[in-house]
Design a protein around this motif. Sequence first.
Motif, PDB file in Angstrom:
ATOM      1  N   UNK A 171       1.216  -1.086   0.248  1.00 19.40           N
ATOM      2  CA  UNK A 171      -0.308  -0.375  -0.258  1.00 19.40           C
ATOM      3  C   UNK A 171       0.878   1.422  -0.379  1.00 19.40           C
ATOM      4  N   UNK A 172       2.187   1.570   0.705  1.00 20.07           N
ATOM      5  CA  UNK A 172       2.445   1.843   0.992  1.00 20.07           C
ATOM      6  C   UNK A 172       3.026   2.500  -0.678  1.00 20.07           C
ATOM      7  N   UNK A 173       4.038   1.130  -0.947  1.00 17.47           N
ATOM      8  CA  UNK A 173       4.658   1.677  -2.318  1.00 17.47           C
ATOM      9  C   UNK A 173       4.054   2.141  -3.349  1.00 17.47           C
ATOM     10  N   UNK A 174       2.044   1.692  -3.156  1.00 14.66           N
ATOM     11  CA  UNK A 174       1.268   2.147  -4.395  1.00 14.66           C
ATOM     12  C   UNK A 174       1.395   4.299  -4.105  1.00 14.66           C
ATOM     13  N   UNK A 175       1.802   4.739  -3.122  1.00 10.43           N
ATOM     14  CA  UNK A 175       1.313   5.643  -3.094  1.00 10.43           C
ATOM     15  C   UNK A 175      -0.189   5.797  -2.283  1.00 10.43           C
ATOM     16  N   UNK A 182      -5.673   1.600  14.791  1.00  8.29           N
ATOM     17  CA  UNK A 182      -4.640   1.392  13.506  1.00  8.29           C
ATOM     18  C   UNK A 182      -3.373   2.186  13.485  1.00  8.29           C
ATOM     19  N   UNK A 183      -2.368   2.053  13.497  1.00  6.01           N
ATOM     20  CA  UNK A 183      -0.877   2.861  14.422  1.00  6.01           C
ATOM     21  C   UNK A 183      -0.567   3.652  12.725  1.00  6.01           C
ATOM     22  N   UNK A 184      -0.598   5.482  13.092  1.00  6.60           N
ATOM     23  CA  UNK A 184      -0.367   5.824  12.156  1.00  6.60           C
ATOM     24  C   UNK A 184       1.444   5.188  11.294  1.00  6.60           C
ATOM     25  N   UNK A 185       2.214   4.581  12.227  1.00  8.88           N
ATOM     26  CA  UNK A 185       3.504   4.009  11.078  1.00  8.88           C
ATOM     27  C   UNK A 185       3.462   3.300  10.030  1.00  8.88           C
ATOM     28  N   UNK A 186       2.410   2.514  10.317  1.00  7.38           N
ATOM     29  CA  UNK A 186       1.892   1.541   9.434  1.00  7.38           C
ATOM     30  C   UNK A 186       1.846   3.081   8.041  1.00  7.38           C
ATOM     31  N   UNK A 187       1.059   3.629   7.982  1.00  9.88           N
ATOM     32  CA  UNK A 187       1.107   4.874   6.042  1.00  9.88           C
ATOM     33  C   UNK A 187       1.160   5.488   5.850  1.00  9.88           C
ATOM     34  N   UNK A 188       2.372   5.725   6.932  1.00  9.01           N
ATOM     35  CA  UNK A 188       3.768   6.650   6.491  1.00  9.01           C
ATOM     36  C   UNK A 188       4.295   6.516   5.424  1.00  9.01           C
ATOM     37  N   UNK A 200       0.635   7.922  -9.000  1.00  4.87           N
ATOM     38  CA  UNK A 200       1.457   7.452 -10.427  1.00  4.87           C
ATOM     39  C   UNK A 200       3.065   7.732 -10.344  1.00  4.87           C
ATOM     40  N   UNK A 201       3.250   8.300  -9.098  1.00  5.28           N
ATOM     41  CA  UNK A 201       4.541   8.987  -8.304  1.00  5.28           C
ATOM     42  C   UNK A 201       4.948   7.788  -8.259  1.00  5.28           C
ATOM     43  N   UNK A 202       3.985   7.226  -7.513  1.00  5.29           N
ATOM     44  CA  UNK A 202       4.814   6.069  -6.037  1.00  5.29           C
ATOM     45  C   UNK A 202       5.203   4.190  -7.643  1.00  5.29           C
ATOM     46  N   UNK A 203       4.041   4.437  -7.766  1.00 10.89           N
ATOM     47  CA  UNK A 203       4.163   2.925  -9.729  1.00 10.89           C
ATOM     48  C   UNK A 203       5.093   3.578 -10.298  1.00 10.89           C
ATOM     49  N   UNK A 204       5.694   4.716 -10.603  1.00 14.93           N
ATOM     50  CA  UNK A 204       6.454   4.689 -11.181  1.00 14.93           C
ATOM     51  C   UNK A 204       7.337   3.875 -11.339  1.00 14.93           C
ATOM     52  N   UNK A 205       8.134   3.963  -9.567  1.00 14.48           N
ATOM     53  CA  UNK A 205       9.035   3.381  -9.460  1.00 14.48           C
ATOM     54  C   UNK A 205       9.542   2.261  -9.189  1.00 14.48           C
ATOM     55  N   UNK A 206       7.936   1.528  -9.225  1.00  8.33           N
ATOM     56  CA  UNK A 206       7.769   0.240  -9.633  1.00  8.33           C
ATOM     57  C   UNK A 206       8.051  -0.642 -10.862  1.00  8.33           C
ATOM     58  N   UNK A 207       7.746   0.680 -11.677  1.00  5.75           N
ATOM     59  CA  UNK A 207       8.096   0.652 -13.594  1.00  5.75           C
ATOM     60  C   UNK A 207       5.984  -0.039 -13.878  1.00  5.75           C
ATOM     61  N   UNK A 208       5.062   0.688 -13.089  1.00  9.01           N
ATOM     62  CA  UNK A 208       3.994   0.234 -13.191  1.00  9.01           C
ATOM     63  C   UNK A 208       3.073   2.193 -13.072  1.00  9.01           C
ATOM     64  N   UNK A 209       2.386   2.182 -13.616  1.00  6.61           N
ATOM     65  CA  UNK A 209       1.067   3.645 -13.801  1.00  6.61           C
ATOM     66  C   UNK A 209       0.400   3.060 -13.657  1.00  6.61           C
ATOM     67  N   UNK A 210      -0.929   3.976 -13.758  1.00  3.15           N
ATOM     68  CA  UNK A 210      -1.887   4.098 -13.179  1.00  3.15           C
ATOM     69  C   UNK A 210      -3.147   5.309 -13.744  1.00  3.15           C
ATOM     70  N   UNK A 211      -4.699   4.684 -14.320  1.00  2.76           N
ATOM     71  CA  UNK A 211      -5.280   5.693 -15.034  1.00  2.76           C
ATOM     72  C   UNK A 211      -6.738   5.593 -14.432  1.00  2.76           C
ATOM     73  N   UNK A 212      -6.895   6.489 -14.893  1.00 10.28           N
ATOM     74  CA  UNK A 212      -8.453   6.058 -14.344  1.00 10.28           C
ATOM     75  C   UNK A 212      -9.827   6.576 -15.070  1.00 10.28           C
ATOM     76  N   UNK A 213     -10.654   5.101 -15.452  1.00  5.90           N
ATOM     77  CA  UNK A 213     -11.680   5.428 -16.695  1.00  5.90           C
ATOM     78  C   UNK A 213     -13.043   5.259 -15.607  1.00  5.90           C
ATOM     79  N   UNK A 271      -3.319  -2.364  -6.194  1.00  2.00           N
ATOM     80  CA  UNK A 271      -2.118  -2.075  -6.144  1.00  2.00           C
ATOM     81  C   UNK A 271      -1.202  -2.125  -5.774  1.00  2.00           C
ATOM     82  N   UNK A 272      -1.768  -2.748  -4.133  1.00  5.09           N
ATOM     83  CA  UNK A 272      -0.599  -3.112  -3.486  1.00  5.09           C
ATOM     84  C   UNK A 272       0.109  -4.208  -3.478  1.00  5.09           C
ATOM     85  N   UNK A 273      -0.441  -4.849  -4.146  1.00  2.00           N
ATOM     86  CA  UNK A 273       0.478  -6.229  -4.392  1.00  2.00           C
ATOM     87  C   UNK A 273       1.073  -6.508  -5.683  1.00  2.00           C
TER      88      UNK A 273
END
Length: 591
Positions: free
Chosen positions: A62-66, A585-591, A79-92, A138-140
Amino acid sequence: MSRFNDFNNAQVAALPAHLKQFIVDQHYEHYTPVDHAVWRYVMRQNYSYLKDVAYYPYIPGLQKAGLTIEKIPDLQEMNNALGKIGWGAVTVDGFIPPAAFMEYQAYRVLVIAADIRQLKHIEYTPAPDIIHESAGHAPIIADKDYHNYLSYFGSIGAKAMFSAQDFELYEAIRALSILKEMPDADAVEIQKAEERVEWQQANMGEPSEMALLSRLHWWTVEYGLIGGLDDPKIYGAGLLSSIGESASCMQAHVKKLPYTIDAVNYPYDITKPQPQLFVTPTFQNLIDVLEQFADTMSFRRGGVYGMQKAIDSKNTCTAVYSSGLQVSGTFTDMIVENGSPAFIKTTGPSALAYNNKQLKGHGKDYHKDGFSSPVGSLAGVDKPLEDLNTEELIEAGIEQGKHTMLKFKSGIQVSGEIKAVLTDGGKIQLITFTGCTATDKQGNVLFDPAWGEYDMAVGDRIVSVFCGAADKDAFLEIAQKSDIRTHHPNYDQHTIELHKLYQQVRNRRHKWGDFGFLGNVWMMLQKYHHDDWLCALEILELLDHNDAEPKLAAEIRQSLLTKAATEPEYKKLIEDGLYLIAHPVTEKLVV
């Protein structure tokens, strides 16, 4: 849609024009405070529950997906986050046709429905929404083995044959999902839409390649489990984004079956919980099963099997000669000799290509009335025509400016003056004739000189047949696209006032200070919005976590418990919400 926004993401920027037609703007400003509260509730539930039952990379993914708990994701941040792992996202706009969805995956772009589910469908919605797509898919993506499977699946799915019935079922499902998400949908209309889906499902005929592939996609990408049969973990996006089914699916009444090619025999119903789920031991097994299925598909089998599938589909398809020449169009006929295609024919606009690039001068404007050509070897010539060198061509009578008669082993004859011979990749691919006559072995005319120049494709065999044009953008192939749009509500004043109350609670969560005024929000909820439960939970959470206004907190808690006890539809939602207040849920999980 306004000017195309690639979000400075390489994968999105690389999308071809025929896929861009489905993209819509996210319109982040349209999300209401209630929408953000729905997102936050589901995400907190996911963090709380899925950390124990989801496949390991879910939470760090989840964090890696922004993504964060607190707000609906902004597409640029994703897209900023997913771009780092070679993916992107668009809305439909809701469901898009399966073939297009698959092809986005091949380009490593996540398709995300821009809308978010209503509060009354917070546990599950049959419509694709931003919770399902971003918090589910996105997370997986961060797992390399999984995202390789996803993009590979897309590349195979993009070539799958689909039928007219497939599109009609897609339209029926899309219409039903949109109707169910409308705030005041008519019960009779919903029943009619459900009956339409049921009728379509019962009258599909023999499942197409796309229908069977969609089942494999459903039982893996959407509803897959991984690990051992006795203790599997969730990786399917449909389960990861459903706070109801992610819990119920682990119960014993939902059968757990080993994931094999046999999964293609299990249809699915998007409107109901699944009666069984499939467990894969590894993501590599997903690829192995996909390979097994791909070997049965037209794009690998070619020949008579593939050509017949193309003719039956009545869609734009591409036949690939062994020379590499690709013929795209609507195939309507073939001649078969000794179990192999000897002649193929399209009707209507057609095009020729090589390596998925249209040949100059051979687009559908030029071949507007169709294309036809023999397939196979010349009689009395040992080597395939496509492999003849210059000397061998002259020996066979194939020389520019000369009149020749070509006799194929199938009995087809082609005679005329040779205008040009096109070669590429070391293979002869096309011979153009003037004054040409082509006949079958019975003497029936296949091409008449009065029809103009004759472009004869060259190739010993049809090695592949797949759905769609070879060069989709040059073919200007507008994919079948639904005319039905998703519902976007116009909020009445009563609902707008509720939004303001949610926003006041949201503002307080982000600013330290006086909590006393939340009593006024609670009073307004009781007076004008007595059906609400989520805003009340958010107020109680703030009061409880800050040891503020204990009398007010006790009153709200009691009211929620009473609602849970007397209104069964809210029981699980309220109890789960109270559990989250007690076990934050602790916030450290979503930083």
